[in-house]
Write a protein that holds these residues in place. Structure first.
Motif, PDB file in Angstrom:
ATOM      1  N   CYS A   1     -12.395  -4.149 -11.420  1.00  0.00           N
ATOM      2  CA  CYS A   1     -11.873  -2.799 -11.679  1.00  0.00           C
ATOM      3  C   CYS A   1     -10.383  -2.895 -12.000  1.00  0.00           C
ATOM      4  O   CYS A   1      -9.694  -3.858 -11.643  1.00  0.00           O
ATOM      5  CB  CYS A   1     -12.157  -1.845 -10.520  1.00  0.00           C
TER       6      CYS A   1
ATOM      7  N   SER B   1     -10.224   3.061 -11.377  1.00  0.00           N
ATOM      8  CA  SER B   1     -11.568   2.747 -10.874  1.00  0.00           C
ATOM      9  C   SER B   1     -12.482   2.167 -11.959  1.00  0.00           C
ATOM     10  O   SER B   1     -13.598   1.759 -11.666  1.00  0.00           O
ATOM     11  CB  SER B   1     -12.204   4.007 -10.289  1.00  0.00           C
TER      12      SER B   1
ATOM     13  N   LYS C   1       0.829  -1.227   0.000  1.00  0.00           N
ATOM     14  CA  LYS C   1       0.000   0.000   0.000  1.00  0.00           C
ATOM     15  C   LYS C   1       0.861   1.275   0.000  1.00  0.00           C
ATOM     16  O   LYS C   1       0.665   2.185   0.801  1.00  0.00           O
ATOM     17  CB  LYS C   1      -0.940   0.010   1.213  1.00  0.00           C
TER      18      LYS C   1
ATOM     19  N   THR D   1     -14.272   3.084  -5.017  1.00  0.00           N
ATOM     20  CA  THR D   1     -13.610   2.500  -3.838  1.00  0.00           C
ATOM     21  C   THR D   1     -12.487   1.547  -4.257  1.00  0.00           C
ATOM     22  O   THR D   1     -11.743   1.053  -3.411  1.00  0.00           O
ATOM     23  CB  THR D   1     -14.620   1.686  -3.001  1.00  0.00           C
TER      24      THR D   1
ATOM     25  N   GLU E   1      -2.969   7.223  -3.038  1.00  0.00           N
ATOM     26  CA  GLU E   1      -4.340   6.781  -3.267  1.00  0.00           C
ATOM     27  C   GLU E   1      -5.218   7.811  -3.974  1.00  0.00           C
ATOM     28  O   GLU E   1      -5.940   7.490  -4.924  1.00  0.00           O
ATOM     29  CB  GLU E   1      -4.978   6.362  -1.954  1.00  0.00           C
TER      30      GLU E   1
ATOM     31  N   GLN F   1     -12.575  -1.459  -5.163  1.00  0.00           N
ATOM     32  CA  GLN F   1     -12.709  -2.795  -4.567  1.00  0.00           C
ATOM     33  C   GLN F   1     -13.262  -3.840  -5.527  1.00  0.00           C
ATOM     34  O   GLN F   1     -13.016  -5.037  -5.347  1.00  0.00           O
ATOM     35  CB  GLN F   1     -13.635  -2.724  -3.327  1.00  0.00           C
ATOM     36  N   ASP F   2     -14.029  -3.434  -6.526  1.00  0.00           N
ATOM     37  CA  ASP F   2     -14.652  -4.391  -7.438  1.00  0.00           C
ATOM     38  C   ASP F   2     -13.572  -5.276  -8.082  1.00  0.00           C
ATOM     39  O   ASP F   2     -12.567  -4.765  -8.580  1.00  0.00           O
ATOM     40  CB  ASP F   2     -15.431  -3.622  -8.515  1.00  0.00           C
TER      41      ASP F   2
ATOM     42  N   LYS G   1      -3.541  -5.562  -9.532  1.00  0.00           N
ATOM     43  CA  LYS G   1      -3.035  -6.243  -8.341  1.00  0.00           C
ATOM     44  C   LYS G   1      -2.918  -7.747  -8.600  1.00  0.00           C
ATOM     45  O   LYS G   1      -1.905  -8.377  -8.269  1.00  0.00           O
ATOM     46  CB  LYS G   1      -4.018  -5.981  -7.200  1.00  0.00           C
TER      47      LYS G   1
ATOM     48  N   ASP H   1     -15.832   2.036 -10.063  1.00  0.00           N
ATOM     49  CA  ASP H   1     -15.957   1.771  -8.635  1.00  0.00           C
ATOM     50  C   ASP H   1     -14.921   2.640  -7.917  1.00  0.00           C
ATOM     51  O   ASP H   1     -13.758   2.258  -7.803  1.00  0.00           O
ATOM     52  CB  ASP H   1     -15.704   0.295  -8.323  1.00  0.00           C
TER      53      ASP H   1
ATOM     54  N   GLN I   1      -7.898  -3.662  -9.151  1.00  0.00           N
ATOM     55  CA  GLN I   1      -7.845  -5.048  -8.656  1.00  0.00           C
ATOM     56  C   GLN I   1      -7.225  -5.980  -9.695  1.00  0.00           C
ATOM     57  O   GLN I   1      -6.516  -6.924  -9.347  1.00  0.00           O
ATOM     58  CB  GLN I   1      -9.252  -5.532  -8.263  1.00  0.00           C
TER      59      GLN I   1
END
Lengths: 200, 842
Positions: free
Chosen positions: B149, B96, B82, B143, B86, B145-146, B155, B141, B152
């Motif tokens: 997205c 997003s 992290k 946030t 952000e 988190q989806d 990642k 999204d 993610q």
């Protein structure tokens, strides 16, 4: 008046000379050797090598380049130059520079010197002949079209107006204006095979 | 470069990877050392311990051609720990955005993205698209988190790039990897900046574009784009390679990065429709929405009054490519070898040494009927017919050598790597009968033009309709010599008629302005004959001309902006806004609006490139303006609501692309081995090479061979430059001082390899690849070290590419060894990673 570094050096040079005179009125016997560039014309330029864009001063006397050095006012190099930049002087004082057009005939084992007039005429004729022989006004291509809402592929004869028999490479060594002029000239001849150093 | 040379001093961490500025850009290295004096840390990642490495705080070796693995590991480290910025990632990138549920990553498909067609060696990119809302906007999204997205997916994709696996692939010790990752990721804080300096060490690979994409993703994750001391900075190798690219000397672009027209676009309307991105987002500036103005103004510049609305501004005089046709470098020499060209211009370039697989290039030149070589010095290309292995009697190519003037013997501008266009003056007349290149172009143009005017031929109008009003005319109307200022002005552009000021859109409730009284002068944007002040004034109706829209403002009614020598530095960041001029519109750091938060406050107030001053009063009485560098557009910052704009104005959606579906080989970079590698299998997937590269394997072309994991060629080889020479050395090998300093071809090898091969320092060796051989002096050095790749020990060697046979006794070109293999997106040849063998001679 804004005082640039170079002007400052010149002004302070005068200042130092005046002070020296003020302190010592004895006849001066030994004279400092005159700087070679004292009576030279100064022209600013930018280094022709890498892409940093260092400023340079070219000192000339008549048709001779007598010195090249870093431009102390330039914000990037502040007067510094690398070995390549420092040796730009030798691009002028150089026996290997080609100073006349040359021609090599088919199968010949050596160059021969020719006149500009002859060379330009020959190149113009060859360029025209090759362009005329290899010019493609149209080309068959596939396009997608919507017929009654459905996409279908069909072949069409499209206008392309290009010269297929001549290619060109160069050059990142040209000035911007020359690059622009060159692409205009080449596209005016219908060339599409146009490349230069940026690709490699 | 997004930034510029002096800006390096503003960085907190400098990552030199794929470049060696201490050697190749030595004077600029002073700005790196200035940063060090202020406490910055310098990292150097290179196969060899270079001069830049020697001046760095941290050096990490890697195997040539494994940069994506190395940097992919850094992305993984940043995400797992992290360490990203952000707010920047969420608001200024497409992190997003939700990607189609059909999209699959290489981790799921053995090294391929979804949509691959092995027959065509290309991807169907349907599954790489974004999900859409009912109103056609992209589903997001915020946030992050989806699972679908971009953030993610990123990642998930780079979770495979563990330090262990990366270390096995790159050969970099794991602890060195982590040291680099930790130090560089420290710039993810808003008050710290990291800059990336790269050069041909990144581009000359079959994954070249994706090497740079990987770093761009890192810079976006860390919020390092648009800020002082940040950016993705290409250290370009030639004094005007930036300018020659800007001016469209490439098969695929016209000046100003405008695509070359293709045959499926028969009208300007079709061209504009295809090449104008659309956005419904009111907060996206979508600057390429102005494409129509730039195309029409270009046509008006080159065809002048001959370009009319009736003839579609002469659009069909421009030569067109077939859709998908590739006219790039490797294709030119491949076609030439196959006898497809009769004529060739080699203008200020030496492909017989600079071209990858030089034997192929040299054989190709012998297939020509005629060639024109323009240069200061004779060289390996102009004299190829008497080179090694050539029998002049059998070479039928006629060659014309035209002597060109040196840079200080003519006048004009060049653009440095930081986009600064600087003016040069003529110090002396050209030497002997040599001529400035522009004069040679003029002479050729006039001679060919006269032939067409007299004899006719294939579509003479293509040439005859060009404007050519550049100076003093002879009685027959031809130009005797070029006034280069006239060319510079044509590039900048003119108002061709009086152009009225556009009416401003009214706000709700605002009263319309009073109509003009007959005695009042018309309010004009520009008067007929005036130079255009900047590209925002260009028009699509033929009322303006502009040869290269990004150069609009370079030479305007205020004078030649490129010749300026003002030394003011109001921000103290070294931007020198009054020194020369830089494109676009003198903006010294591009994407600079991304250096501020959505309210316009700089993320790092101590090094503010721009900031929004809401209290500034404008001439029209409005409030609020950007202060500092020329901002990416005058609009207020994002938080201003409907009038605010997102910072990445050249993107249709206004944000930077972490997910890049526009590339041919994947929306995220994935590690593939070079076309020649010591490995028979990729350690990271089952896909050995970039699946989207073109394979050259015509059996009739003996030079087109590759030797992967071949015991005859066990060494990873790379090429590079030395301070004392430049490019193929045509100018520097002919400069006695420089040749004395660096007199001949050498090859750097490790002490371990030297021992294994019985080679001593100074021995003459022969370096061979599947395609060619080069003689060199062995330089046995600790700068090269064997590496552990997977479970085998791999040696690397390196040699400079500045030599050629034309200079007696220096050795021949290193590019005799390199393969014909190109990047999937740009087709830049893979000359930085190939396989070779070495043996002592005699």
């Amino acid at each position: 008046m804004e005082v640039s570094r170079r002007n400052f050096l010149k002004i302070s040079g005068v200042g130092v000379a005046a002070t020296t005179l003020g302190l010592n009125l004895d006849p001066v016997e030994a004279k400092a050797q005159e700087l070679a560039i004292q009576h030279a014309k100064e022209t600013t330029t930018i280094c022709p090598y890498c892409s940093v864009g260092c400023g340079m001063i070219v000192h000339t006397q008549g048709d001779n380049v007598i010195n090249v050095e870093g431009d102390p006012d330039h914000p990037i190099n502040e007067g510094a130059l690398c070995p390549k930049g420092s040796s730009v002087y030798q691009l002028r004082d150089n026996k290997a520079r080609i100073t006349k057009p040359m021609y090599r005939a088919a199968g010949a084992a050596a160059w021969q010197e020719v006149t500009w007039e002859w060379a330009l005429d020959q190149i113009a004729r060859k360029t025209k002949a090759t362009r005329d022989a290899s010019f493609v006004p149209t080309s068959k291509i596939k396009v997608k079209e919507k017929v009654a809402g459905v996409e279908v592929e069909k072949e069409i004869e499209a206008e392309v107006n290009r010269t297929m028999g001549i290619a060109s490479v160069g050059s990142a060594a040209l000035d911007n204006e020359e690059c622009y002029l060159y692409q205009k000239f080449l596209r005016g001849l219908g060339l599409v095979y146009i490349e230069h150093q940026a690709r490699i | 470069m997004t930034n510029h040379w002096i800006d390096f001093k503003n960085a907190d961490v400098i990552l030199i990877m794929g470049a060696n500025p201490a050697e190749n850009h030595p004077v600029a290295f002073r700005w790196i050392l200035k940063a060090k004096e202020s406490g910055a840390k310098v990292i150097c990642v290179d196969p060899r311990f270079t001069r830049s490495a020697a001046k760095s705080d941290l050096y990490a070796p890697l195997r040539s051609g494994t940069d994506i693995a190395f940097l992919g590991g850094m992305i993984n480290h940043i995400l797992q720990n992290k360490l990203y910025f952000e707010q920047y990632v969420a608001e200024y990138t497409n992190a997003s955005y939700l990607v189609s549920g059909d999209f699959k990553l290489p981790g799921e498909l053995d090294g391929l993205f979804s949509g691959y067609d092995p027959q065509k060696r290309s991807y169907d990119v349907k599954s790489w698209s974004f999900q859409k809302e009912a109103d056609d906007s992209i589903r997001r999204d915020p946030t992050l988190q989806d699972p679908n997205c971009v953030f993610q997916l990123l990642k998930k994709h780079y979770s495979r790039y563990t330090p262990e696996l990366v270390s096995k692939t790159t050969g970099t010790p794991k602890e060195k990897l982590l040291e680099v990752y930790q130090l560089y990721a420290s710039t993810g804080r808003p008050d710290r900046a990291g800059t990336s300096l790269y050069a041909m060490g990144w581009t000359q690979h079959t994954v070249g574009t994706q090497n740079i994409r990987t770093m761009s993703i890192i810079q976006l994750l860390l919020g390092n784009i648009g800020v002082a001391g940040g950016g993705v900075n290409a250290l370009r190798g030639e004094s005007n390679v930036q300018g020659s690219t800007d001016q469209g000397l490439l098969f695929h672009i016209l000046p100003g990065y405008m695509p070359v027209p293709s045959a499926d676009l028969p009208t300007t309307a079709a061209y504009i429709e295809k090449h104008t991105p659309k956005s419904k987002d009111p907060q996206s500036a979508n600057w390429w929405g102005n494409r129509n103005k730039y195309l029409v103004s270009y046509l008006k510049a080159i065809y002048g009054n001959n370009a009319t609305k009736e003839n579609d501004f002469g659009y069909n005089w421009l030569p067109k490519l077939d859709p998908g046709m590739n006219g790039s470098w490797l294709m030119i020499f491949d076609n030439m070898l196959k006898g497809k060209f009769k004529g060739f211009y080699a203008w200020g370039q030496n492909p017989a040494c600079s071209g990858a697989n030089s034997n192929k290039v040299r054989s190709a030149l012998a297939k020509l009927d005629w060639m024109v070589a323009v240069n200061l010095f004779d060289n390996e290309t102009a004299s190829f017919w008497k080179g090694p292995g050539m029998d002049p009697a059998k070479v039928k190519t006629e060659v014309f050598f035209l002597p060109a003037a040196a840079s200080f013997e003519k006048e004009g501008s060049i653009t440095n790597s930081g986009r600064w266009a600087q003016w040069r003056y003529a110090a002396v007349k050209p030497l002997g009968q040599s001529k400035p290149d522009a004069e040679i172009m003029n002479d050729l143009y006039q001679a060919i033009r006269a032939l067409y005017a007299k004899e006719g031929g294939a579509l003479p109008d293509q040439l005859l309709k060009l404007t050519w009003n550049y100076g003093f005319k002879r009685a027959d109307g031809s130009i005797r010599s070029i006034d280069i200022h006239q060319v510079a002005k044509e590039i900048n552009g003119y108002f061709l008629q009086d152009v009225p000021e556009p009416a401003k859109p009214l706000k709700p409730g605002e009263a319309p302005p009073k109509p003009r009284e007959p005695w009042e002068a018309k309010k004009l944007l520009g008067k007929k004959g005036e130079l255009v002040g900047g590209f925002a004034q260009l028009q699509a109706d033929g009322s303006t001309s502009c040869g290269s829209w990004i150069f609009c403002q370079s030479y305007n009614e205020k004078g030649n902006m490129m010749a300026r020598r003002g030394k003011k530095d109001p921000t103290g960041l070294g931007m020198f806004p009054e020194w020369s001029w830089c494109w676009p519109v003198n903006r010294r750091i591009i994407y600079n609006r991304a250096s501020c938060d959505p309210s316009g406050k700089p993320f790092n107030v101590k090094k503010a490139v721009v900031y929004w001053n809401p209290l500034a009063v404008l001439p029209d009485g409005k409030m609020g303006a950007w202060v500092g560098d020329v901002p990416d557009g005058p609009w207020p910052p994002l938080a201003a609501g409907a009038e605010g704009r997102k910072p990445f104005i050249m993107r249709a959606d206004g944000v930077a692309a972490i997910f890049g579906p526009g590339l041919k080989d994947g929306p995220f970079p994935e590690h593939y081995e070079p076309m020649e590698s010591p490995l028979a299998q990729n350690l990271m997937s089952r896909q050995l090479n970039n699946p989207a590269v073109k394979i050259f394997k015509d059996p009739a072309v003996k030079e087109d061979i590759l030797a992967n994991a071949d015991p005859r060629f066990p060494l990873v080889a790379t090429t590079y430059r030395v301070t004392e020479h430049w490019q193929t050395g045509v100018m520097t090998r002919n400069t006695p001082w420089l040749l004395e300093l660096q007199p001949r071809q050498f090859c750097e090898i490790s002490q371990e390899l030297a021992k294994e091969k019985g080679i001593a320092n100074g021995d003459l060796v022969e370096v061979a690849s599947a395609r060619g051989k080069v003689e060199a002096v062995a330089m046995v050095t600790v700068r090269m070290k064997p590496m552990k790749i997977g479970d085998k020990v791999v040696h690397q060697i390196g040699l400079p590419w500045c030599f050629g046979w034309h200079t007696p006794g220096v050795g021949d070109a290193a590019n005799l060894l390199t393969p014909t293999a190109g990047d999937a997106n740009t087709m830049i040849p893979e000359t930085k990673a190939f396989m070779a063998g070495i043996a002592r001679k005699g």
